[in-house]
Design a protein around this motif. Structure first.
Motif, mmCIF file in Angstrom:
data_model
loop_
_atom_site.group_PDB
_atom_site.id
_atom_site.type_symbol
_atom_site.label_atom_id
_atom_site.label_comp_id
_atom_site.label_asym_id
_atom_site.label_seq_id
_atom_site.Cartn_x
_atom_site.Cartn_y
_atom_site.Cartn_z
ATOM 1 N N ASP A 193 -3.108 -2.653 -5.279
ATOM 2 C CA ASP A 193 -3.890 -2.596 -4.046
ATOM 3 C C ASP A 193 -4.705 -3.891 -3.938
ATOM 4 O O ASP A 193 -4.824 -4.634 -4.918
ATOM 5 C CB ASP A 193 -4.830 -1.378 -4.149
ATOM 6 C CG ASP A 193 -5.556 -1.074 -2.842
ATOM 7 O OD1 ASP A 193 -5.226 -1.689 -1.811
ATOM 8 O OD2 ASP A 193 -6.455 -0.219 -2.863
ATOM 9 N N ARG A 217 -4.832 12.546 -5.447
ATOM 10 C CA ARG A 217 -3.857 12.475 -4.336
ATOM 11 C C ARG A 217 -3.217 11.099 -4.349
ATOM 12 O O ARG A 217 -3.627 10.239 -5.117
ATOM 13 C CB ARG A 217 -4.579 12.749 -3.017
ATOM 14 C CG ARG A 217 -6.005 12.168 -2.924
ATOM 15 C CD ARG A 217 -6.077 10.734 -2.640
ATOM 16 N NE ARG A 217 -7.375 10.129 -2.808
ATOM 17 C CZ ARG A 217 -7.559 8.831 -2.778
ATOM 18 N NH1 ARG A 217 -6.557 8.009 -2.602
ATOM 19 N NH2 ARG A 217 -8.741 8.290 -2.970
ATOM 20 N N GLU A 230 -1.373 2.115 -1.020
ATOM 21 C CA GLU A 230 -0.255 1.968 -1.959
ATOM 22 C C GLU A 230 0.966 2.809 -1.577
ATOM 23 O O GLU A 230 2.110 2.372 -1.726
ATOM 24 C CB GLU A 230 -0.686 2.349 -3.381
ATOM 25 C CG GLU A 230 -1.710 1.427 -4.020
ATOM 26 C CD GLU A 230 -3.114 1.970 -3.875
ATOM 27 O OE1 GLU A 230 -3.469 2.435 -2.766
ATOM 28 O OE2 GLU A 230 -3.866 1.934 -4.857
HETATM 29 N N1 GLY Z 1 -6.175 2.553 -2.532
HETATM 30 C C1 GLY Z 1 -7.227 3.202 -3.174
HETATM 31 C C2 GLY Z 1 -7.294 4.642 -2.974
HETATM 32 O O1 GLY Z 1 -6.437 5.249 -2.364
HETATM 33 O O2 GLY Z 1 -8.249 5.250 -3.440
#
Ligand code: GLY
Ligand code: AMP
Length: 428
Positions: free
Chosen positions: A215, A290, A295
């Protein structure tokens, strides 16, 4: 199989896109969905997802056989529990297992008890501010101060000076800038290294890791400026080698799932492991209950097989590890945001260029709205523009995604220009 998907962001659009590919899918309902999910199923806008009874009635009426919960909030307040009590199959953990994201103090306690590698820490409540300041005074800086509860990715403050740390403590514990979420805090050792996200899909006991992603949390290029919900991602992340993945599975994922069973909090769903790859090996920065966003928008398009079967088998308690496979593609997702995000921004601008994109470009909707057949901006993170290619060539995937972005326009559009560069530098 009729499926109800809960959520409305880019992650949910990606989940819907992948679920839709399954030959086992009957009807797909998305509650509430967004203009992007509309072409994949039926958006349900007249039910409030926090009214659990209404969700159950909908499932019974529409013969929904599986509920997939996208965001953390409904899980943290017990939607999965309620569905299970009503004999409805659900992909997503019960409330007591979602605590792994809802309370950092719980996650840290669990990791300490079961020797799961993470940053060292101490925990303080709002009446312990003096003790917290004394603790910080003795620490090697920088240190990291985190609100215990959910704070939409904003509850983490990295402090380089004691004065900054003291200010952060005052702001969280006294001024309550994070409200109830900052009733308690943790103070953590600062970890050096590169970050990666790994999704473990699990039936509670068995698990399978999806291709790793990276990310980009900061708003600006080269990881500068404020933290956001995520400005882009690519997958696979070459930094996660086979050896590292092995270590993560053995030392982190497997012991965490076993620990959850031992604590009577069996975790069914996607365990998101946010990792720091330090010189001493991978350490957990955070767990989420979750799939991660953005991503998911890069990871799911490169999976082959029946993703719905994977989720269904996990929910059934009998994980089908062969339901999906990864055989060599790559994807880069760049978030097109509204200028001003993560602070204030203006909504309501018309978006152009969504059509006539080339093959291999998927535009996931996140903060959009449809008015009179026009798509307009309706949030900070507006679109997740994703390029998908069949070979693991991140350079080409990056080139393709930025070509696609050239065609997309709305007033105040902002996106990072360097998504995937970290991986490309390493591959050179
Ligand atoms: N991309 C970070 C999250 O979903 O917490
Ligand atoms: P979190 O919301 O816990 O994922 O934290 C947000 C971001 O803060 C992470 O993505 C990291 O970049 C950074 N961060 C959190 N904890 C640490 C730590 N212990 N050491 C270094 N950076 C951290």
């Amino acid at each position: 199989m009729n499926v109800l998907l809960i959520g409305s962001g880019g992650r949910e659009h990606a989940l819907a896109y992948k679920i839709k590919e399954s030959k086992n899918l009957g009807k797909l309902f998305i509650l509430p969905g967004n203009p992007g999910t509309k072409s994949l199923g039926q958006n349900i806008e007249d039910i409030d997802q926090s009214e659990f009874n209404a969700v159950v009635s909908f499932c019974l009426e529409k013969k929904v056989e599986l509920v997939v919960v996208g965001p953390e909030q409904p899980l943290v307040i017990g939607l999965a529990d309620y569905l299970r009590q009503n004999n409805i199959l659900v992909f997503g953990p019960n409330k007591n297992a979602a605590e792994i994201e809802a309370h950092k103090t719980f996650a840290k306690w669990l990791m300490t008890k079961y020797n799961i590698p993470t940053a060292s820490y101490a925990e303080f409540s709002s009446i312990e501010i003096d003790k917290a300041k004394e603790y910080v005074a003795k620490l090697k800086l920088p240190c990291v101060i985190k609100a215990d509860g959910l704070a939409a990715g904003k509850g983490v403050i990295i402090c380089n000076e004691i004065s900054e740390a003291n200010r952060a403590l005052e702001e969280i514990l006294v001024d309550k800038i994070f409200g109830q979420s900052g009733e308690k805090i943790i103070i953590e050792e600062f970890l050096q290294g590169e970050e990666a996200s790994i999704f473990a899909v699990t039936d509670g006991a068995n698990f399978i890791c999806l291709p790793a992603a990276q990310d980009h949390k900061r708003i600006g290029d080269n990881d500068t400026g404020k933290n956001t919900g995520g400005m882009g991602a690519y997958s696979p992340a070459p930094i996660i080698t086979k050896e590292i993945l092995n270590e993560v599975e053995k030392k982190i994922i497997s012991p965490t799932l076993n620990a959850m069973i031992s604590e009577d909090r069996k975790f069914v769903g996607c365990l998101y492991c946010g990792l720091m790859l330090t010189s001493e090996g991978p350490r957990v920065i955070e767990f989420n209950c979750r799939f991660g966003d953005p991503e998911t928008q890069a990871v799911l398009p490169i999976l082959e097989g029946d993703f719905l079967q994977l989720l269904y088998s996990a929910a059934m308690g009998n994980l089908d590890k062969n339901a999906i496979k990864y055989s060599g593609g790559a994807a880069v997702c760049v978030v097109a945001a509204s200028k001003g995000y993560p602070d204030s921004f203006t909504k309501g601008y018309e978006i152009s260029g969504l059509e006539n994109q080339t093959d291999g470009i998927i535009i996931f909707h996140a903060g959009t709205k449809e008015i009179q057949n026009k798509i307009i901006t309706n949030g900070g993170r507006v679109l997740g523009v994703t390029s998908v290619i069949k070979t693991n060539d991140l350079k080409l995937a990056k080139k393709n995604v930025y070509s696609a972005l050239e065609k997309i326009n709305f007033k105040d559009i902002y996106f990072r220009k360097d998504i995937a560069d970290k991986a490309l530098r390493k591959l050179e």
